[in-house]
Write a protein that holds these residues in place. Structure first.
Motif, mmCIF file in Angstrom:
data_model
loop_
_atom_site.group_PDB
_atom_site.id
_atom_site.type_symbol
_atom_site.label_atom_id
_atom_site.label_comp_id
_atom_site.label_asym_id
_atom_site.label_seq_id
_atom_site.Cartn_x
_atom_site.Cartn_y
_atom_site.Cartn_z
ATOM 1 N N LEU A 187 -4.239 5.722 5.678
ATOM 2 C CA LEU A 187 -5.508 5.220 5.183
ATOM 3 C C LEU A 187 -6.672 6.076 5.678
ATOM 4 O O LEU A 187 -7.667 6.255 4.965
ATOM 5 N N ALA A 188 -6.556 6.606 6.897
ATOM 6 C CA ALA A 188 -7.634 7.435 7.446
ATOM 7 C C ALA A 188 -7.806 8.730 6.651
ATOM 8 O O ALA A 188 -8.872 9.345 6.690
ATOM 9 N N GLY A 189 -6.762 9.140 5.918
ATOM 10 C CA GLY A 189 -6.837 10.364 5.127
ATOM 11 C C GLY A 189 -7.182 10.135 3.668
ATOM 12 O O GLY A 189 -7.043 11.048 2.845
ATOM 13 N N ALA A 190 -7.667 8.934 3.308
ATOM 14 C CA ALA A 190 -7.960 8.618 1.906
ATOM 15 C C ALA A 190 -9.059 9.520 1.355
ATOM 16 O O ALA A 190 -10.027 9.844 2.035
ATOM 17 N N ALA A 191 -8.896 9.909 0.091
ATOM 18 C CA ALA A 191 -9.879 10.769 -0.580
ATOM 19 C C ALA A 191 -10.703 10.003 -1.609
ATOM 20 O O ALA A 191 -11.680 10.545 -2.137
ATOM 21 N N PHE B 186 -10.306 4.029 -5.103
ATOM 22 C CA PHE B 186 -9.460 3.889 -3.914
ATOM 23 C C PHE B 186 -8.202 3.110 -4.264
ATOM 24 O O PHE B 186 -7.086 3.488 -3.863
ATOM 25 N N ALA B 187 -8.341 2.026 -5.020
ATOM 26 C CA ALA B 187 -7.170 1.257 -5.442
ATOM 27 C C ALA B 187 -6.224 2.120 -6.264
ATOM 28 O O ALA B 187 -4.999 2.067 -6.089
ATOM 29 N N ALA B 188 -6.785 2.915 -7.161
ATOM 30 C CA ALA B 188 -5.952 3.808 -7.977
ATOM 31 C C ALA B 188 -5.204 4.802 -7.091
ATOM 32 O O ALA B 188 -4.015 5.081 -7.308
ATOM 33 N N GLU B 189 -5.888 5.337 -6.084
ATOM 34 C CA GLU B 189 -5.233 6.270 -5.159
ATOM 35 C C GLU B 189 -4.080 5.588 -4.428
ATOM 36 O O GLU B 189 -2.983 6.156 -4.292
ATOM 37 N N TYR C 29 -10.685 -1.770 8.819
ATOM 38 C CA TYR C 29 -11.461 -1.136 9.886
ATOM 39 C C TYR C 29 -10.607 -0.239 10.774
ATOM 40 O O TYR C 29 -11.148 0.584 11.518
ATOM 41 N N GLU C 30 -9.306 -0.413 10.734
ATOM 42 C CA GLU C 30 -8.441 0.384 11.607
ATOM 43 C C GLU C 30 -8.562 1.887 11.356
ATOM 44 O O GLU C 30 -8.670 2.664 12.321
ATOM 45 N N PRO C 31 -8.573 2.364 10.098
ATOM 46 C CA PRO C 31 -8.751 3.806 9.905
ATOM 47 C C PRO C 31 -10.122 4.304 10.322
ATOM 48 O O PRO C 31 -10.263 5.468 10.737
ATOM 49 N N ARG C 32 -11.158 3.460 10.256
ATOM 50 C CA ARG C 32 -12.483 3.859 10.741
ATOM 51 C C ARG C 32 -12.448 4.091 12.246
ATOM 52 O O ARG C 32 -13.013 5.074 12.766
ATOM 53 N N ILE C 33 -11.805 3.166 12.966
ATOM 54 C CA ILE C 33 -11.680 3.321 14.416
ATOM 55 C C ILE C 33 -10.810 4.542 14.732
ATOM 56 O O ILE C 33 -11.119 5.325 15.638
ATOM 57 N N TYR C 34 -9.720 4.699 13.990
ATOM 58 C CA TYR C 34 -8.810 5.837 14.180
ATOM 59 C C TYR C 34 -9.578 7.151 14.070
ATOM 60 O O TYR C 34 -9.459 8.040 14.929
ATOM 61 N N LEU D 89 0.817 -1.210 0.000
ATOM 62 C CA LEU D 89 0.000 0.000 0.000
ATOM 63 C C LEU D 89 0.852 1.262 0.000
ATOM 64 O O LEU D 89 0.329 2.372 0.206
ATOM 65 N N GLY D 90 2.166 1.108 -0.206
ATOM 66 C CA GLY D 90 3.048 2.261 -0.329
ATOM 67 C C GLY D 90 3.263 3.004 0.967
ATOM 68 O O GLY D 90 3.366 4.240 0.975
ATOM 69 N N SER D 91 3.350 2.269 2.087
ATOM 70 C CA SER D 91 3.493 2.911 3.379
ATOM 71 C C SER D 91 4.448 2.106 4.246
ATOM 72 O O SER D 91 4.862 1.002 3.886
ATOM 73 N N ASP D 92 4.816 2.664 5.409
ATOM 74 C CA ASP D 92 5.499 1.884 6.422
ATOM 75 C C ASP D 92 4.455 1.370 7.406
ATOM 76 O O ASP D 92 3.332 1.870 7.479
ATOM 77 N N GLU D 93 4.846 0.381 8.181
ATOM 78 C CA GLU D 93 3.885 -0.312 9.027
ATOM 79 C C GLU D 93 3.216 0.623 10.039
ATOM 80 O O GLU D 93 1.995 0.621 10.198
ATOM 81 N N LYS D 94 3.991 1.450 10.715
ATOM 82 C CA LYS D 94 3.435 2.245 11.807
ATOM 83 C C LYS D 94 2.656 3.455 11.307
ATOM 84 O O LYS D 94 1.807 3.982 12.016
ATOM 85 N N GLY D 95 2.910 3.896 10.094
ATOM 86 C CA GLY D 95 2.186 5.043 9.565
ATOM 87 C C GLY D 95 1.010 4.690 8.684
ATOM 88 O O GLY D 95 0.348 5.582 8.150
#
Length: 413
Positions: free
Chosen positions: A74-78, A193-196, A281-286, A63-69
């Motif tokens: 994901l919570a900032g997805a547009a 979302f996949a494209a983003e 679900y983690e970004p939803r909870i975040y 997903l183009g990220s590091d584990e902790k970030g």
């Protein structure tokens, strides 16, 4: 997907099995014993990959990220990625026996497609979601369509119009596409979302039935009509058998494969299954916890089946923030059963660190929230017959004003 596999091989996270692997039980046993990506061939030489994103480092890399970030990103997805239209896919006659479809456990209802993304289309709305599919014939599968979810709703609407629902099943897409299809997004935004996630643009092809699909190893075109048949048993994320149901049949009318295709298979109840169920679900909870206090991270643990247990890391601003975070987490993900809230100095990815917080910062008469008679996960064997369960929240944070009592010894200033 091939590019990602090569990336993981170069990172030392993938193993290539140099002997034939039996599709009945043996491949599943091998995948269950590791989180590493496994590339294998069956006795007929057909290629498969398992555990593609069975670890958080692999999923974050996809997903183009590091584990902790990852969760914060994901919570900032547009959901605003672009689709690049390509040509039509030339289809040929369907024969599911060409694919290395696996049987995982002794009581399985039959061989199952477990990493097939079902793209369905109704008017201008296209949906994507993963459904388990039990092979029932050369061109047929029984698909588990969860009642009330988007594919089920679209299917019922199509039948009410006297039509079949056009679908295309994609196997072997980039993991970002798979992840997007597992995420609750605004209606019809899975491909965007996949494209983003993949940098802003995603090539897609149109099937003969009008369904759009991303690039993949295998594409099966078809329809879901009124036919229904037995489906199951099947092992779900808890590692226990889900019961047999009567489910809709997908009839495939065309098939396309890449040259020497690599078939993606997800181990039922394995860590890849759990991460793909839980991480969306983690970004939803975040986001929900961010509405009540300063949230730092959220983890749905694999030991909690990737779905039932959450660890929420916060910075307390008031003494009641821990319990407010618990209530926000339960509201954001109604299938949650247990939530532990920890301070910034506790690593939410370390179960040992979380247990330490429970051992040193929790008083049972003060820090436990027990909520009875609430909706729980349908996958939890403990649920009541009416679908309700008991949820427990654990506030494992320090008492504000008494932080000095909880300072952990170390060598950093």
């Amino acid at each position: 997907m091939r590019d990602f596999i090569q990336q993981m091989q170069e990172a030392g996270l993938a193993d290539e099995i140099d002997r034939p692997v039996d599709l009945r039980f043996e491949a599943a046993k091998m995948a269950a014993g590791t989180d590493r990506i496994l590339l294998m061939k069956d006795p007929d030489g057909r290629k498969s990959v398992m555990n593609l994103t069975a670890s958080r480092p692999a999923l974050a890399a996809a997903l183009g990220s590091d584990e902790k970030g990852l969760v914060k990103r994901l919570a900032g997805a547009a959901y605003n990625g672009r689709l690049k239209m390509m040509g039509h896919l030339p289809m040929r006659e369907v024969d599911l026996a060409e694919l290395p479809i696996m049987t995982f456990f002794p009581r399985d209802g039959g061989p199952y497609i477990t990493a097939g993304i079902v793209f369905s289309r109704s008017g201008d709305v296209e949906n994507a979601s993963i459904h388990r599919m039990m092979v029932t014939g050369a061109d047929r599968v029984a698909a588990r369509l969860v009642e009330g979810r988007h594919t089920d709703v679209m299917h019922r609407e199509a039948l009410a119009r006297g039509e079949r629902l056009p679908v295309a099943v994609v196997i072997g897409a980039h993991p970002a596409v798979t992840f997007a299809s597992c995420t609750r997004v605004p209606e019809g935004k899975e491909l965007a979302f996949a494209a983003e996630l993949m940098g802003g643009e995603l090539p897609v092809h149109e099937c003969g039935n009008g369904v759009l699909v991303p690039e993949a190893e295998i594409v099966l075109e078809g329809y879901i009509g009124a036919e229904r048949t037995e489906e199951g048993p099947f092992v779900d994320i808890t590692g226990t058998y889900d019961f047999q149901r009567i489910q809709p049949v997908i009839e495939f009318t065309g098939m396309w494969t890449a040259d020497d295709p690599i078939y993606h298979s997800i181990l039922p109840g394995g860590n890849e299954h759990r991460l793909l169920m839980g991480v969306p679900y983690e970004p939803r909870i975040y986001a929900a916890v961010a509405g009540v206090t300063s949230v730092r991270n959220v983890v749905l643990t694999t030991g909690g089946c990737g779905y039932l247990h959450a660890v929420v890391q916060i910075r307390k601003n008031t003494q009641g923030d821990g319990k407010n975070a618990i209530m926000a987490a339960f509201a954001a993900h109604t299938s949650l059963k247990h939530v532990v809230v920890v301070d910034e100095d506790i690593d939410p990815f370390s179960i040992e660190d979380v247990e330490y917080a429970i051992a040193t910062r929790v008083r049972g008469d003060r820090d436990l929230m027990v909520i009875t008679g609430v909706r729980g996960s349908s996958l939890d064997p403990c649920r009541e017959g009416d679908g309700t369960n008991v949820k427990i929240g654990v506030d494992a944070t320090m008492v504000m004003g008494e932080e000095e009592k909880f300072v952990r010894a170390g060598w950093d200033a």
